[in-house]
Write an enzyme that holds these catalytic residues in place. Sequence first.
Site, PDB file in Angstrom:
ATOM      1  N   GLN A 152       5.923  16.179 -22.233  1.00  0.00           N
ATOM      2  CA  GLN A 152       6.709  14.837 -21.963  1.00  0.00           C
ATOM      3  C   GLN A 152       7.828  14.755 -22.766  1.00  0.00           C
ATOM      4  OE1 GLN A 152       5.513  13.068 -19.342  1.00  0.00           O
ATOM      5  NE2 GLN A 152       7.099  11.476 -19.661  1.00  0.00           N
ATOM      6  N   VAL A 181      11.958   7.616 -17.451  1.00  0.00           N
ATOM      7  CA  VAL A 181      11.150   8.693 -18.095  1.00  0.00           C
ATOM      8  C   VAL A 181      10.122   8.025 -19.325  1.00  0.00           C
ATOM      9  CG1 VAL A 181      11.095  10.702 -19.448  1.00  0.00           C
ATOM     10  CG2 VAL A 181      12.865  10.516 -17.881  1.00  0.00           C
ATOM     11  N   HIS A 189       0.454  10.608 -16.930  1.00  0.00           N
ATOM     12  CA  HIS A 189       0.003  12.324 -16.665  1.00  0.00           C
ATOM     13  C   HIS A 189      -0.564  12.811 -17.961  1.00  0.00           C
ATOM     14  CE1 HIS A 189       1.899  12.361 -12.721  1.00  0.00           C
ATOM     15  NE2 HIS A 189       3.017  11.727 -13.268  1.00  0.00           N
ATOM     16  N   GLU A 244       7.210   3.669  -7.626  1.00  0.00           N
ATOM     17  CA  GLU A 244       6.990   5.129  -7.584  1.00  0.00           C
ATOM     18  C   GLU A 244       5.983   5.648  -6.249  1.00  0.00           C
ATOM     19  OE1 GLU A 244       5.963   7.069 -11.211  1.00  0.00           O
ATOM     20  OE2 GLU A 244       8.073   6.789 -12.016  1.00  0.00           O
ATOM     21  N   HIS A 247       3.345   8.183  -7.142  1.00  0.00           N
ATOM     22  CA  HIS A 247       2.296   8.243  -8.293  1.00  0.00           C
ATOM     23  C   HIS A 247       0.958   7.583  -7.995  1.00  0.00           C
ATOM     24  CE1 HIS A 247       1.849   8.280 -12.959  1.00  0.00           C
ATOM     25  NE2 HIS A 247       0.938   7.490 -12.573  1.00  0.00           N
TER      26      HIS A 247
HETATM   27 ZN   LIG Z   1       3.971  10.158 -11.920  1.00  0.00          ZN
END
Ligand SMILES: [Zn+2]
Length: 272
Positions: A152, A181, A189, A244, A247
């Site tokens: 990340q 981000v 995650h 998103e 996700h």
């Molecule tokens: Zn994601």
Amino acid sequence: MGTDLHSRRQRNHGRKLKKVLFIGFLAGLVCGLLLGALAFIIGNAWKEKRNEAENATKKNKEVSRQASFHGNAATVGLNTDTYPSKKDDWRLALVNESHPLDEGWKPELAEVVKDRYVDARILDAAAKMLEDAAGAGMSLYVCSAYRDYEKQREIFNSSMADRLSQGYGPLDAYEETKKSVAFPGTSEHATGLALDITSAKYVELNEKQADTEEAKWLAANSWKYGFVLRYPPEKADVTGIIYEPWHYRYVGQEAAKEMTEKNLTLEEYVEL
Ligand SMILES: [Zn+2]
């Protein structure tokens, strides 16, 4: 008489000397004052410059303090302390910008599809969902699952570097990057409980993903397997993350059902 003349000359000489000394003294005084004033002006200008420099340094320090805060705030695994009623439930672990994950947190992992890992405790649920989707004719692609802190950080830093090279200042580059981000430690995650799933026929991570058959199937069926669409379009102000459609987050069947029925995000659900 000669002596008189001599003594008068001496007196004259003495007076002249006094005059010269006095003029010298005055000149010295004026010069001293001028030099003093000059030194005062230069000194002030220098002080101002130094204050400016100090303020700039303070500002920079503030930026790096803000940047490092998120990575270090949580020191104990999954941070759910704020929500005592659900704090023992690992499935409801809230990880976002204000609830960062400990840098050293590492779940026990299991491979769900080739090269994609999840928290071993959700392996069966994730595998069943993917299997049933395939059975219904869906062609899914898991583009991301567990990502560690280091990964990340790489993603964040490279996005920051892009903005800096585009001419953004450090603070603006940081703010802009954060919009798309997650800062290291604030990404779901890292829990191993989240999956990014797209249509295998359309792998772009943008809003058009929502129009694919696969995204529609997931939106309608994921709750049965304990997953929720974590960042819905109308809740960006609650989650802090833009829509998103790819996700998905495991929260357990019971919570997924209730969240879907009541249209609640995880932030809202854990506060109930
Ligand atoms: Zn994601």
